[in-house]
Write a protein that holds these residues in place. Structure first.
Motif, PDB file in Angstrom:
ATOM      1  N   ALA A  17       7.260  11.037   8.724  1.00 19.41           N
ATOM      2  CA  ALA A  17       6.231  10.172   7.839  1.00 19.41           C
ATOM      3  C   ALA A  17       6.926   9.648   6.540  1.00 19.41           C
ATOM      4  O   ALA A  17       6.521   8.345   6.008  1.00 19.41           O
ATOM      5  CB  ALA A  17       4.968  11.151   7.281  1.00 19.41           C
ATOM      6  N   GLY A  18       7.979  10.290   5.927  1.00 20.67           N
ATOM      7  CA  GLY A  18       8.569   9.913   4.864  1.00 20.67           C
ATOM      8  C   GLY A  18       9.468   8.593   5.260  1.00 20.67           C
ATOM      9  O   GLY A  18       9.476   7.597   4.494  1.00 20.67           O
ATOM     10  N   VAL A  19      10.086   8.577   6.328  1.00 20.67           N
ATOM     11  CA  VAL A  19      10.989   7.461   6.862  1.00 20.67           C
ATOM     12  C   VAL A  19       9.983   6.236   6.957  1.00 20.67           C
ATOM     13  O   VAL A  19      10.391   5.173   6.698  1.00 20.67           O
ATOM     14  CB  VAL A  19      11.759   8.083   7.972  1.00 20.67           C
ATOM     15  N   LEU A  20       8.921   6.672   7.888  1.00 20.02           N
ATOM     16  CA  LEU A  20       7.866   5.575   8.080  1.00 20.02           C
ATOM     17  C   LEU A  20       7.380   4.849   6.716  1.00 20.02           C
ATOM     18  O   LEU A  20       7.237   3.723   6.654  1.00 20.02           O
ATOM     19  CB  LEU A  20       6.850   5.857   8.852  1.00 20.02           C
ATOM     20  N   ALA A  21       7.035   5.685   5.741  1.00 20.01           N
ATOM     21  CA  ALA A  21       6.531   5.094   4.563  1.00 20.01           C
ATOM     22  C   ALA A  21       7.672   4.352   3.855  1.00 20.01           C
ATOM     23  O   ALA A  21       7.052   3.187   3.234  1.00 20.01           O
ATOM     24  CB  ALA A  21       5.949   6.590   3.801  1.00 20.01           C
ATOM     25  N   ALA A  22       9.022   4.783   3.809  1.00 16.76           N
ATOM     26  CA  ALA A  22       9.892   3.898   3.061  1.00 16.76           C
ATOM     27  C   ALA A  22      10.055   2.632   3.992  1.00 16.76           C
ATOM     28  O   ALA A  22      10.233   1.339   3.386  1.00 16.76           O
ATOM     29  CB  ALA A  22      11.170   4.882   3.038  1.00 16.76           C
ATOM     30  N   ALA A  23       9.814   2.660   5.409  1.00 16.53           N
ATOM     31  CA  ALA A  23      10.090   1.373   6.124  1.00 16.53           C
ATOM     32  C   ALA A  23       8.809   0.500   5.936  1.00 16.53           C
ATOM     33  O   ALA A  23       9.148  -0.888   5.691  1.00 16.53           O
ATOM     34  CB  ALA A  23      10.089   1.626   7.522  1.00 16.53           C
ATOM     35  N   LEU A  24       7.689   1.176   5.694  1.00 18.49           N
ATOM     36  CA  LEU A  24       6.352   0.068   5.176  1.00 18.49           C
ATOM     37  C   LEU A  24       6.413  -0.486   4.001  1.00 18.49           C
ATOM     38  O   LEU A  24       5.862  -1.541   3.717  1.00 18.49           O
ATOM     39  CB  LEU A  24       5.216   1.233   5.294  1.00 18.49           C
ATOM     40  N   ASP A  25       7.040   0.155   3.014  1.00 20.31           N
ATOM     41  CA  ASP A  25       7.495  -0.677   1.753  1.00 20.31           C
ATOM     42  C   ASP A  25       8.011  -2.156   1.758  1.00 20.31           C
ATOM     43  O   ASP A  25       7.752  -2.705   0.896  1.00 20.31           O
ATOM     44  CB  ASP A  25       8.465   0.321   0.821  1.00 20.31           C
ATOM     45  N   SER A  26       8.745  -2.369   2.923  1.00 21.57           N
ATOM     46  CA  SER A  26       9.306  -3.670   3.069  1.00 21.57           C
ATOM     47  C   SER A  26       8.307  -4.717   3.563  1.00 21.57           C
ATOM     48  O   SER A  26       8.488  -5.805   3.877  1.00 21.57           O
ATOM     49  CB  SER A  26      10.527  -3.762   3.648  1.00 21.57           C
TER      50      SER A  26
ATOM     51  N   GLY B  33      -2.373  -4.099   3.124  1.00 20.39           N
ATOM     52  CA  GLY B  33      -3.331  -3.371   2.274  1.00 20.39           C
ATOM     53  C   GLY B  33      -3.204  -1.773   2.554  1.00 20.39           C
ATOM     54  O   GLY B  33      -2.700  -1.225   3.414  1.00 20.39           O
ATOM     55  N   ALA B  34      -3.939  -1.091   1.611  1.00 16.83           N
ATOM     56  CA  ALA B  34      -3.761   0.430   1.668  1.00 16.83           C
ATOM     57  C   ALA B  34      -4.477   0.802   2.810  1.00 16.83           C
ATOM     58  O   ALA B  34      -4.031   2.078   3.241  1.00 16.83           O
ATOM     59  CB  ALA B  34      -4.422   0.910   0.363  1.00 16.83           C
ATOM     60  N   GLU B  35      -5.378   0.394   3.213  1.00 19.56           N
ATOM     61  CA  GLU B  35      -6.269   0.845   4.560  1.00 19.56           C
ATOM     62  C   GLU B  35      -5.168   0.646   5.741  1.00 19.56           C
ATOM     63  O   GLU B  35      -5.332   1.449   6.396  1.00 19.56           O
ATOM     64  CB  GLU B  35      -7.421   0.129   4.578  1.00 19.56           C
ATOM     65  N   GLU B  36      -4.666  -0.460   5.860  1.00 20.27           N
ATOM     66  CA  GLU B  36      -3.795  -0.842   7.048  1.00 20.27           C
ATOM     67  C   GLU B  36      -2.572   0.424   6.935  1.00 20.27           C
ATOM     68  O   GLU B  36      -2.236   1.015   7.845  1.00 20.27           O
ATOM     69  CB  GLU B  36      -3.122  -2.102   7.090  1.00 20.27           C
ATOM     70  N   ARG B  37      -1.844   0.587   5.785  1.00 17.95           N
ATOM     71  CA  ARG B  37      -0.832   1.370   5.468  1.00 17.95           C
ATOM     72  C   ARG B  37      -1.345   2.849   5.818  1.00 17.95           C
ATOM     73  O   ARG B  37      -0.601   3.485   6.650  1.00 17.95           O
ATOM     74  CB  ARG B  37      -0.475   1.373   3.970  1.00 17.95           C
TER      75      ARG B  37
END
Length: 90
Positions: free
Chosen positions: A22-31, A35-39
């Protein structure tokens, strides 16, 4: 909405992300700007929520209906009988 789909494409095409934490995916999501709901739906792998946010279909079906009396075609995996060539006479 488009960025969520691009993110899914990125995860699907990058072997490092397909089984990532989840941490790696969260970092990838930063780029990706979304919206917060999609994230949250992406990070939680909440398919029903993501489907609703992206206005997707809950179920999809695929059917192939062959017309009556249709003959089966030869499978390309089956060897094709070819006439043997005659060897030249010496």
């Amino acid at each position: 909405m488009v960025n969520a789909i691009r993110f899914l494409e990125t995860v699907g095409s990058d072997a490092r992300l397909s089984g990532a934490s989840a941490g790696v995916l969260a970092a990838a999501l930063d780029s990706f700007d979304m919206g917060a709901e999609e994230r949250r739906a992406l990070l939680d792998a909440d398919i029903p929520a993501l489907t609703g946010l992206l206005k997707g279909r809950e179920k999809m079906f695929c059917m192939i209906i062959a017309p009556d009396g249709a003959e089966e075609k030869e499978s390309p995996d089956e060897p094709v009988d070819q006439p043997e060539e005659e060897s030249p006479k010496e």
